[in-house]
Design a protein around this motif. Structure first.
Motif, mmCIF file in Angstrom:
data_model
loop_
_atom_site.group_PDB
_atom_site.id
_atom_site.type_symbol
_atom_site.label_atom_id
_atom_site.label_comp_id
_atom_site.label_asym_id
_atom_site.label_seq_id
_atom_site.Cartn_x
_atom_site.Cartn_y
_atom_site.Cartn_z
ATOM 1 N N THR A 1 -16.779 21.019 95.290
ATOM 2 C CA THR A 1 -17.834 21.106 94.281
ATOM 3 C C THR A 1 -17.603 20.180 93.091
ATOM 4 O OG1 THR A 1 -16.778 22.956 93.113
ATOM 5 C CG2 THR A 1 -18.272 23.506 94.919
ATOM 6 N N LEU A 2 -16.465 19.480 93.038
ATOM 7 C CA LEU A 2 -16.217 18.549 91.941
ATOM 8 C C LEU A 2 -17.143 17.346 92.048
ATOM 9 C CD1 LEU A 2 -12.346 18.738 92.130
ATOM 10 C CD2 LEU A 2 -13.690 19.433 90.134
ATOM 11 N N THR A 3 -17.646 16.855 90.918
ATOM 12 C CA THR A 3 -18.501 15.667 90.927
ATOM 13 C C THR A 3 -17.649 14.417 91.089
ATOM 14 O OG1 THR A 3 -18.376 15.311 88.540
ATOM 15 C CG2 THR A 3 -20.061 16.852 89.337
ATOM 16 N N ASP A 4 -18.300 13.292 91.407
ATOM 17 C CA ASP A 4 -17.584 12.019 91.500
ATOM 18 C C ASP A 4 -16.882 11.698 90.189
ATOM 19 O OD1 ASP A 4 -18.434 11.655 94.093
ATOM 20 O OD2 ASP A 4 -20.091 10.325 93.565
ATOM 21 N N GLU A 5 -17.563 11.934 89.081
ATOM 22 C CA GLU A 5 -16.990 11.631 87.772
ATOM 23 C C GLU A 5 -15.757 12.484 87.490
ATOM 24 O OE1 GLU A 5 -18.371 11.448 83.055
ATOM 25 O OE2 GLU A 5 -19.673 12.361 84.572
ATOM 26 N N GLN A 6 -15.829 13.769 87.812
ATOM 27 C CA GLN A 6 -14.687 14.659 87.571
ATOM 28 C C GLN A 6 -13.498 14.289 88.441
ATOM 29 O OE1 GLN A 6 -16.685 18.320 88.456
ATOM 30 N NE2 GLN A 6 -17.558 18.535 86.393
ATOM 31 N N LEU A 7 -13.764 13.991 89.701
ATOM 32 C CA LEU A 7 -12.701 13.626 90.626
ATOM 33 C C LEU A 7 -12.073 12.297 90.244
ATOM 34 C CD1 LEU A 7 -11.451 14.924 93.133
ATOM 35 C CD2 LEU A 7 -13.029 13.592 94.531
ATOM 36 N N ASP A 8 -12.901 11.327 89.895
ATOM 37 C CA ASP A 8 -12.386 10.004 89.502
ATOM 38 C C ASP A 8 -11.539 10.094 88.244
ATOM 39 O OD1 ASP A 8 -13.643 8.855 91.651
ATOM 40 O OD2 ASP A 8 -15.349 8.057 90.504
ATOM 41 N N ALA A 9 -11.950 10.929 87.292
ATOM 42 C CA ALA A 9 -11.192 11.063 86.047
ATOM 43 C C ALA A 9 -9.813 11.644 86.323
ATOM 44 C CB ALA A 9 -11.960 11.941 85.062
ATOM 45 N N MET A 10 -9.730 12.615 87.208
ATOM 46 C CA MET A 10 -8.431 13.195 87.552
ATOM 47 C C MET A 10 -7.543 12.166 88.222
ATOM 48 S SD MET A 10 -6.556 14.474 90.348
ATOM 49 C CE MET A 10 -7.729 15.010 91.593
ATOM 50 N N ARG A 11 -8.084 11.396 89.150
ATOM 51 C CA ARG A 11 -7.293 10.388 89.859
ATOM 52 C C ARG A 11 -6.843 9.279 88.919
ATOM 53 N NH1 ARG A 11 -11.257 10.128 95.204
ATOM 54 N NH2 ARG A 11 -10.377 11.956 96.288
ATOM 55 N N GLU A 12 -7.703 8.899 87.985
ATOM 56 C CA GLU A 12 -7.327 7.866 87.011
ATOM 57 C C GLU A 12 -6.224 8.375 86.087
ATOM 58 O OE1 GLU A 12 -11.025 6.970 85.165
ATOM 59 O OE2 GLU A 12 -11.836 5.962 86.951
ATOM 60 N N PHE A 13 -6.290 9.636 85.711
ATOM 61 C CA PHE A 13 -5.246 10.230 84.885
ATOM 62 C C PHE A 13 -3.914 10.228 85.636
ATOM 63 C CE2 PHE A 13 -2.859 13.955 83.316
ATOM 64 C CZ PHE A 13 -2.792 13.637 81.958
ATOM 65 N N ALA A 14 -3.953 10.598 86.919
ATOM 66 C CA ALA A 14 -2.741 10.578 87.735
ATOM 67 C C ALA A 14 -2.161 9.166 87.823
ATOM 68 C CB ALA A 14 -3.044 11.112 89.126
ATOM 69 N N ALA A 15 -3.014 8.159 87.978
ATOM 70 C CA ALA A 15 -2.537 6.783 88.075
ATOM 71 C C ALA A 15 -1.870 6.323 86.780
ATOM 72 C CB ALA A 15 -3.696 5.864 88.433
ATOM 73 N N ARG A 16 -2.340 6.813 85.631
ATOM 74 C CA ARG A 16 -1.737 6.428 84.343
ATOM 75 C C ARG A 16 -0.407 7.134 84.098
ATOM 76 N NH1 ARG A 16 -6.983 7.426 82.511
ATOM 77 N NH2 ARG A 16 -6.297 9.325 81.405
ATOM 78 N N GLN A 17 -0.273 8.367 84.611
ATOM 79 C CA GLN A 17 0.875 9.187 84.242
ATOM 80 C C GLN A 17 1.996 9.226 85.276
ATOM 81 O OE1 GLN A 17 1.177 10.469 81.329
ATOM 82 N NE2 GLN A 17 -0.909 10.343 80.523
ATOM 83 N N LEU A 18 1.692 8.992 86.542
ATOM 84 C CA LEU A 18 2.659 9.225 87.608
ATOM 85 C C LEU A 18 3.165 7.926 88.222
ATOM 86 C CD1 LEU A 18 0.754 12.067 89.521
ATOM 87 C CD2 LEU A 18 2.394 12.311 87.644
ATOM 88 N N PRO A 19 4.345 7.937 88.824
ATOM 89 C CA PRO A 19 4.771 6.795 89.626
ATOM 90 C C PRO A 19 3.744 6.506 90.721
ATOM 91 C CG PRO A 19 6.609 8.299 89.254
ATOM 92 C CD PRO A 19 5.370 9.001 88.766
ATOM 93 N N PRO A 20 3.634 5.236 91.129
ATOM 94 C CA PRO A 20 2.536 4.843 92.033
ATOM 95 C C PRO A 20 2.459 5.636 93.331
ATOM 96 C CG PRO A 20 3.615 2.910 91.110
ATOM 97 C CD PRO A 20 4.427 4.087 90.681
#
Length: 415
Positions: free
Chosen positions: A257-276
């Motif tokens: 049920t997550l929107t594209d925007e919500q899902l993309d924001a979570m993935r972008e946050f993970a890319a900024r904070q976590l090892p690749p």
């Protein structure tokens, strides 16, 4: 033999365990009222049991010895390297600590199915049955459905989760409290890891990975798949509350049920904070296998009222850091059954009082430990760039404070 009719509201892990316990204690009729229609096998989340707790539950007859599970042996704590330093082999980050981790991991639905199969044949399951209210009066306990139909029982057990209808009758002042952060969750077939640099081989199968960043962490491990011999990736991503999330009461955002925007924001946050590598593990998760759960606490001051009883998440909601959720539910059912065997008699009342005394104390201790772990690992986490193995080991000992509870108490412990 106590006899009579028992209703169990909620048919998941706690409900199935309590239903089996009630039947073995002599209830003439046990009915499980589950609001979800059909089977619950679409619940693909991972859960863990400590090796010792698993063995105790097998010895007590609550789990089958051949319950499908995945063996974990080590918990690798990692974080991004300091500025200018690489992220380690395959982009997995800098290792902070290799912590012994004697746990089994489970697929929720596989464990649930095991419990269903363990239940006596006399237990009747009614999926698609929504209980809107329960009560206890001079004529006995009762359940009520949306159409107003009221059914009497000798005992009503609430195993209906953190939004429990039964808890509202037993302890109406007790409400889950928001911890101030959320956990994103996801799972998928392990074969998808081959798309990452280093593939699945870069992450040993017996390793639980805990990847730390300022203000949160991600815990990742493999679990059995639905098909025997298969495995899935399971992850829990502790993160700040998204700006769009509205908390009008205990809630969750269901998978798919997550929107594209919500899902993309979570993935972008993970890319900024976590090892690749670990950001990549999260990004591989399909939309239909990604969900969001706000983190809550709940410890009820009591678990029984008249001929009503609550257990599992209906009685205590413990933050996932404890790695004790499934064990807690099964131990609740075990305490209920053992109290009945110890006290004997032909009524339910003495059993309920003994269960209340034992499990209320144990539940409060688990909730308090979860709060301590949450502060130490998320809201008040250390500067991970300054941590090494000796510092991590000392930090961990400080969270436990010399007590137990991580992974659940030893079976039968009263507090």
């Amino acid at each position: 033999m106590r006899g009579g009719a028992v209703a169990v509201v909620g048919g998941s892990i706690a409900g199935s365990a309590f239903a089996g316990a009630a039947a073995r204690l002599g209830a003439e009729r046990v009915v499980v009222l589950e609001r979800s229609p059909g089977r619950l096998e679409d619940r693909g989340l991972g859960i863990c049991t400590h090796n010792d707790r698993f063995a105790e539950l097998v010895d007590a007859g609550h789990l089958a010895p051949d319950t499908r599970r995945h063996r974990l042996t080590v918990r690798r704590w990692t974080a991004r390297g300091p500025a200018g330093e690489g992220d380690g082999r395959h982009g997995r980050g800098r290792t902070l600590w290799l912590q012994p981790f004697p746990f089994h991991s489970h697929h929720w639905a596989v464990l649930w199915q095991t419990l269903r199969e363990q239940a006596p044949e006399s237990v009747e399951y009614r999926p698609g049955t929504t209980v809107t209210a329960v009560g206890d009066d001079r004529d006995g306990a009762w359940t009520e459905q949306a159409d107003g139909t009221r059914t009497p029982y000798d005992l009503v057990i609430g195993a209906d989760g953190y939004r429990s209808v039964v808890r509202a009758a037993v302890c109406p002042q007790a409400e889950p409290e928001y911890a101030g952060y959320v956990c994103w969750r996801g799972s998928y077939d392990s074969a998808r890891l081959d798309a990452l640099p280093g593939g699945a081989a870069a992450w040993p199968e017996e390793e639980c990975a805990t990847v730390c960043y300022p203000g949160g962490q991600v815990v990742l491990y493999r679990i059995p798949g639905l098909a025997p011999g298969s495995t899935q990736v399971n992850w829990v991503f502790y993160a700040p509350t998204p700006h769009w999330l509205r908390l009008d009461g205990p809630t969750a955002v269901a998978a798919g049920t997550l929107t594209d925007e919500q899902l993309d924001a979570m993935r972008e946050f993970a890319a900024r904070q976590l090892p690749p590598y670990w950001a990549g593990v999260i990004a591989l998760t399909p939309r239909e296998r990604t969900l969001l759960q706000p983190v809550y606490d709940l410890a009820t001051p009591r678990r029984t009222a008249g001929r009503l009883l609550i257990g599992g998440d209906a009685a205590t909601v413990v933050r996932p850091h404890n790695t004790s959720g499934a064990v807690k539910a099964l131990q609740d059912a075990h305490a209920f059954e053992q109290a009945g065997r110890r006290l004997g008699g032909d009524t339910w009342a003495p059993l309920l009082a003994a269960y209340d005394l034992e499990r209320s104390a144990a539940g409060l201790e688990l909730v308090n430990l979860g709060r301590t772990l949450g502060r130490a690992q998320v809201t008040g986490a250390p500067d991970w760039s300054a941590m090494d193995e000796p510092a991590m080991a000392e930090w961990w000992r400080g969270q436990l404070g010399g007590g137990g509870g991580f992974g659940g108490h030893a079976l039968g412990r009263a507090g």
